[in-house]
Design a protein around this motif. Structure first.
Motif, PDB file in Angstrom:
ATOM      1  N   TYR A  58       0.880  -1.162   0.000  1.00  0.00           N
ATOM      2  CA  TYR A  58       0.000   0.000   0.000  1.00  0.00           C
ATOM      3  C   TYR A  58       0.918   1.212   0.000  1.00  0.00           C
ATOM      4  O   TYR A  58       1.892   1.265   0.748  1.00  0.00           O
ATOM      5  CB  TYR A  58      -0.870   0.040   1.262  1.00  0.00           C
ATOM      6  CG  TYR A  58      -1.722  -1.180   1.458  1.00  0.00           C
ATOM      7  CD1 TYR A  58      -3.025  -1.234   0.972  1.00  0.00           C
ATOM      8  CD2 TYR A  58      -1.230  -2.287   2.143  1.00  0.00           C
ATOM      9  CE1 TYR A  58      -3.814  -2.353   1.175  1.00  0.00           C
ATOM     10  CE2 TYR A  58      -2.020  -3.419   2.337  1.00  0.00           C
ATOM     11  CZ  TYR A  58      -3.300  -3.447   1.855  1.00  0.00           C
ATOM     12  OH  TYR A  58      -4.076  -4.551   2.045  1.00  0.00           O
ATOM     13  N   SER A  63      -8.935  -5.251   7.057  1.00  0.00           N
ATOM     14  CA  SER A  63      -9.503  -4.555   5.897  1.00  0.00           C
ATOM     15  C   SER A  63      -8.776  -3.227   5.709  1.00  0.00           C
ATOM     16  O   SER A  63      -8.047  -2.780   6.592  1.00  0.00           O
ATOM     17  CB  SER A  63     -11.007  -4.299   6.085  1.00  0.00           C
ATOM     18  OG  SER A  63     -11.225  -3.418   7.176  1.00  0.00           O
ATOM     19  N   TYR A  64      -8.993  -2.638   4.541  1.00  0.00           N
ATOM     20  CA  TYR A  64      -8.450  -1.311   4.291  1.00  0.00           C
ATOM     21  C   TYR A  64      -9.485  -0.514   3.512  1.00  0.00           C
ATOM     22  O   TYR A  64     -10.365  -1.074   2.849  1.00  0.00           O
ATOM     23  CB  TYR A  64      -7.113  -1.367   3.534  1.00  0.00           C
ATOM     24  CG  TYR A  64      -7.267  -1.556   2.051  1.00  0.00           C
ATOM     25  CD1 TYR A  64      -7.182  -0.471   1.181  1.00  0.00           C
ATOM     26  CD2 TYR A  64      -7.511  -2.807   1.511  1.00  0.00           C
ATOM     27  CE1 TYR A  64      -7.339  -0.638  -0.185  1.00  0.00           C
ATOM     28  CE2 TYR A  64      -7.656  -2.981   0.150  1.00  0.00           C
ATOM     29  CZ  TYR A  64      -7.566  -1.891  -0.691  1.00  0.00           C
ATOM     30  OH  TYR A  64      -7.726  -2.063  -2.034  1.00  0.00           O
ATOM     31  N   GLU A  65      -9.369   0.800   3.618  1.00  0.00           N
ATOM     32  CA  GLU A  65     -10.300   1.693   2.928  1.00  0.00           C
ATOM     33  C   GLU A  65      -9.560   2.966   2.544  1.00  0.00           C
ATOM     34  O   GLU A  65      -8.809   3.519   3.348  1.00  0.00           O
ATOM     35  CB  GLU A  65     -11.459   2.030   3.863  1.00  0.00           C
ATOM     36  CG  GLU A  65     -12.457   3.003   3.299  1.00  0.00           C
ATOM     37  CD  GLU A  65     -13.550   3.354   4.310  1.00  0.00           C
ATOM     38  OE1 GLU A  65     -14.614   3.774   3.840  1.00  0.00           O
ATOM     39  OE2 GLU A  65     -13.339   3.245   5.528  1.00  0.00           O
ATOM     40  N   ILE A  97     -10.104   6.797   1.646  1.00  0.00           N
ATOM     41  CA  ILE A  97     -11.117   7.834   1.822  1.00  0.00           C
ATOM     42  C   ILE A  97     -10.663   9.092   1.091  1.00  0.00           C
ATOM     43  O   ILE A  97      -9.604   9.638   1.399  1.00  0.00           O
ATOM     44  CB  ILE A  97     -11.343   8.145   3.314  1.00  0.00           C
ATOM     45  CG1 ILE A  97     -11.813   6.879   4.037  1.00  0.00           C
ATOM     46  CG2 ILE A  97     -12.340   9.281   3.484  1.00  0.00           C
ATOM     47  CD1 ILE A  97     -11.864   7.030   5.535  1.00  0.00           C
ATOM     48  N   ASN A 141      -7.088   4.060   5.531  1.00  0.00           N
ATOM     49  CA  ASN A 141      -7.407   3.474   6.838  1.00  0.00           C
ATOM     50  C   ASN A 141      -7.186   1.971   6.751  1.00  0.00           C
ATOM     51  O   ASN A 141      -7.692   1.316   5.838  1.00  0.00           O
ATOM     52  CB  ASN A 141      -8.863   3.731   7.219  1.00  0.00           C
ATOM     53  CG  ASN A 141      -9.113   5.169   7.562  1.00  0.00           C
ATOM     54  OD1 ASN A 141      -8.204   5.922   7.878  1.00  0.00           O
ATOM     55  ND2 ASN A 141     -10.372   5.570   7.493  1.00  0.00           N
ATOM     56  N   LYS A 176      -7.599  -1.453   9.133  1.00  0.00           N
ATOM     57  CA  LYS A 176      -8.056  -2.089  10.373  1.00  0.00           C
ATOM     58  C   LYS A 176      -7.180  -3.317  10.605  1.00  0.00           C
ATOM     59  O   LYS A 176      -7.044  -4.151   9.715  1.00  0.00           O
ATOM     60  CB  LYS A 176      -9.518  -2.491  10.265  1.00  0.00           C
ATOM     61  CG  LYS A 176     -10.454  -1.307  10.171  1.00  0.00           C
ATOM     62  CD  LYS A 176     -11.892  -1.743  10.297  1.00  0.00           C
ATOM     63  CE  LYS A 176     -12.838  -0.578  10.212  1.00  0.00           C
ATOM     64  NZ  LYS A 176     -12.670   0.434  11.204  1.00  0.00           N
ATOM     65  N   ASP A 182      -6.742   0.317  14.705  1.00  0.00           N
ATOM     66  CA  ASP A 182      -6.774   1.006  13.409  1.00  0.00           C
ATOM     67  C   ASP A 182      -5.562   1.915  13.267  1.00  0.00           C
ATOM     68  O   ASP A 182      -5.113   2.531  14.234  1.00  0.00           O
ATOM     69  CB  ASP A 182      -8.039   1.856  13.276  1.00  0.00           C
ATOM     70  CG  ASP A 182      -9.303   1.019  13.253  1.00  0.00           C
ATOM     71  OD1 ASP A 182      -9.182  -0.229  13.198  1.00  0.00           O
ATOM     72  OD2 ASP A 182     -10.391   1.589  13.289  1.00  0.00           O
ATOM     73  N   GLN A 235      -4.060   4.953  10.437  1.00  0.00           N
ATOM     74  CA  GLN A 235      -4.464   5.801   9.324  1.00  0.00           C
ATOM     75  C   GLN A 235      -3.241   6.542   8.790  1.00  0.00           C
ATOM     76  O   GLN A 235      -2.451   7.084   9.560  1.00  0.00           O
ATOM     77  CB  GLN A 235      -5.503   6.809   9.785  1.00  0.00           C
ATOM     78  CG  GLN A 235      -6.017   7.699   8.676  1.00  0.00           C
ATOM     79  CD  GLN A 235      -7.094   8.626   9.199  1.00  0.00           C
ATOM     80  OE1 GLN A 235      -6.787   9.680   9.730  1.00  0.00           O
ATOM     81  NE2 GLN A 235      -8.344   8.221   9.054  1.00  0.00           N
ATOM     82  N   LYS A 276      -3.087   0.440  -3.847  1.00  0.00           N
ATOM     83  CA  LYS A 276      -2.740  -0.912  -3.399  1.00  0.00           C
ATOM     84  C   LYS A 276      -2.132  -1.644  -4.591  1.00  0.00           C
ATOM     85  O   LYS A 276      -2.676  -1.609  -5.688  1.00  0.00           O
ATOM     86  CB  LYS A 276      -3.988  -1.647  -2.923  1.00  0.00           C
ATOM     87  CG  LYS A 276      -3.739  -3.100  -2.562  1.00  0.00           C
ATOM     88  CD  LYS A 276      -5.039  -3.798  -2.214  1.00  0.00           C
ATOM     89  CE  LYS A 276      -4.814  -5.270  -1.993  1.00  0.00           C
ATOM     90  NZ  LYS A 276      -6.073  -5.984  -1.818  1.00  0.00           N
TER      91      LYS A 276
END
Length: 150
Positions: free
Chosen positions: A44, A77-79, A81, A91, A93, A98, A100, A119
């Protein structure tokens, strides 16, 4: 797939003639499939164009500050934003909580800084011929150093 954070490093690199700085998060798939036998890593990146143009404020940061304490954590998981064109966050998890990573640019509308959050997984790494020269340089200068897919 079970991903563990293997390393988190701050990177500054010239990519396509522009200096980018930020974070490289390296994760390892500890239960890899036969298809992934050559590369069990996932990366990432959270980068911002790091060249000062005038009096704008820009940069990158992690929350919490002690991001190295997350090495060894399992990624759930990842997100990504996109708050707006000038602030984006990654982000992740994990089993340790978490974390960031943020890249930001505060300017008057003229001095824009490109933000890259991406990613790179097995599917992207196996096909080294990215359609974009920018991503080819990221692969050649950063990801290839980690002996992935060699």
């Amino acid at each position: 797939m079970t991903l563990l954070i293997k390393d988190i490093t701050e990177i500054e690199e010239n990519i396509c003639g522009t200096i980018y700085a930020g974070f490289l998060i390296e994760a390892e798939n500890i239960y890899r499939t036969q298809r992934e036998k050559y590369c069990n890593k996932i990366y990432y990146i959270c980068f911002v164009d790091n060249e000062q143009q005038c009096c704008e404020d820009f940069g990158y940061l992690s929350t919490p500050d002690d991001y190295k304490s997350f090495i060894g954590a399992q990624i759930y998981s990842y997100e990504v934003i996109y708050l707006n064109i000038d602030e984006q966050k990654l982000n992740i998890k994990t089993s340790k909580g978490d974390i960031q990573f943020s890249a930001y640019n505060n300017h008057n509308g003229y001095y824009y800084h490109k933000i890259i959050i991406q990613k790179f997984d097995y599917e992207k790494l196996i096909d080294k011929n990215f359609k974009c020269e920018f991503y080819n340089e990221i692969y050649d200068k950063i990801l290839k150093r980690n002996n992935c897919n060699e």
